[in-house]
Enzyme design. Structure first.
Site, PDB file in Angstrom:
ATOM      1  N   ALA A   1     -58.581  23.127  20.100  1.00 35.32           N
ATOM      2  CA  ALA A   1     -58.841  24.296  20.947  1.00 35.32           C
ATOM      3  C   ALA A   1     -59.285  23.860  22.336  1.00 35.32           C
ATOM      4  CB  ALA A   1     -59.894  25.184  20.300  1.00 35.32           C
ATOM      5  N   TYR A   2     -60.186  22.884  22.386  1.00 34.90           N
ATOM      6  CA  TYR A   2     -60.651  22.391  23.687  1.00 34.90           C
ATOM      7  C   TYR A   2     -59.484  21.822  24.481  1.00 34.90           C
ATOM      8  CZ  TYR A   2     -63.401  19.860  27.158  1.00 34.90           C
ATOM      9  OH  TYR A   2     -63.930  19.407  28.340  1.00 34.90           O
ATOM     10  N   SER A   3     -58.672  20.972  23.855  1.00 33.22           N
ATOM     11  CA  SER A   3     -57.534  20.360  24.541  1.00 33.22           C
ATOM     12  C   SER A   3     -56.551  21.419  25.029  1.00 33.22           C
ATOM     13  CB  SER A   3     -56.823  19.368  23.609  1.00 33.22           C
ATOM     14  OG  SER A   3     -57.686  18.330  23.191  1.00 33.22           O
TER      15      SER A   3
ATOM     16  N   SER B   1     -57.122  24.618  25.582  1.00 32.21           N
ATOM     17  CA  SER B   1     -57.715  25.474  26.617  1.00 32.21           C
ATOM     18  C   SER B   1     -57.670  24.776  27.975  1.00 32.21           C
ATOM     19  CB  SER B   1     -59.153  25.854  26.255  1.00 32.21           C
ATOM     20  OG  SER B   1     -60.029  24.745  26.326  1.00 32.21           O
TER      21      SER B   1
END
Length: 252
Positions: free
Chosen positions: A158-160, A162
């Site tokens: 999710a971080y990557s 986003s």
């Protein structure tokens, strides 16, 4: 401390999301050093109270903001304009890491939370302030992405994703505004030791360090130095661009 380049922000007002701590606070301090007045937008009211003491009270404004909330962002914009009359610089630094786990195990509600803060947040802030910048035909927007948005860190989907979205948002908006006086760029730091490390597993922290050829984490001051140039009037022919501050990790 090595010699610091001075960028003149006299008469400029900057909004920094996530401005109460970490990278956002360091950026706000660097811009204030150059003469800017600053608005710190952050969801943490207590951290904002601590941060405000680092600034001249006449030249700083704080707002408790949920960057993922359209109404919250609009209210913060209106309060900022009421206090200072303009916004020349927007730095979108608010972000969370989300949990470190595989895609197969990743809770959809956590995915949504990361996307809302890390990607919807910059979109809403840009959307809220670009019309004002267009009226004046001047603005500098700097979005804080991540090297993870280029490479895709394992167990951080999710971080990557986003941060990849932030890169694409920056390129799209920068091209939309290329023939105006507004410049839109983003930076892709490798890991910088901040309070966000508390959200990560030690295994993930070790992985990130292993990927940096300089074999050290970045500092918030190093990130702020790059942002200061991107936020300045001197950054005049760079837009819709991505700038690494990654200790040699970035390869494109």
């Amino acid at each position: 401390m090595q010699h610091r380049n001075h960028y003149d922000f006299s008469g400029r007002h900057a909004v920094i999301t996530g401005g109460a701590a970490g990278i956002g606070l360091a950026i706000a301090q660097r811009l204030a050093e150059g003469g800017a007045s600053v608005s710190l937008w952050d969801r943490d009211a207590e951290a904002l109270e601590h941060a405000i003491g680092r600034f001249d009270r006449e030249r700083v404004h704080t707002a408790v903001v949920d960057v993922a909330g359209e109404q919250s962002v609009a209210e913060a914009r209106d309060a900022t304009l009421a206090r200072f009359g303009k916004v020349d610089v927007l730095v979108t630094s608010a972000g969370i890491t989300g949990p470190n786990m595989s895609v197969a195990d990743y809770p959809p509600e956590e995915w949504d939370r990361v996307m809302n803060i890390n990607l919807r947040g910059p979109f809403l802030c840009c959307r809220a302030l670009v019309p004002h910048m267009r009226e004046k035909d001047y603005g500098r927007i700097v979005n804080i992405a991540s090297i993870a948005g280029k490479e895709g860190n394992p167990n951080a989907s999710a971080y990557s994703a986003s941060k990849a979205g932030v890169i694409a948002l920056t390129k799209s908006l920068g091209k939309e505004l290329a023939q105006t006086g507004i410049r839109v760029n983003c930076i892709t730091p490798a890991a910088v030791r901040t309070g966000m490390f508390a959200q990560m597993t030690q295994q993930h922290i070790d992985y990130m360090l292993s990927k940096i050829p300089m074999s050290r984490f970045g500092t918030v001051e190093e990130v702020a130095a790059l942002v200061a140039w991107l936020a300045s009037a001197e950054c005049s022919f760079s837009t819709a661009a991505v700038f690494d501050v990654s200790g040699g990790r970035g390869t494109y």
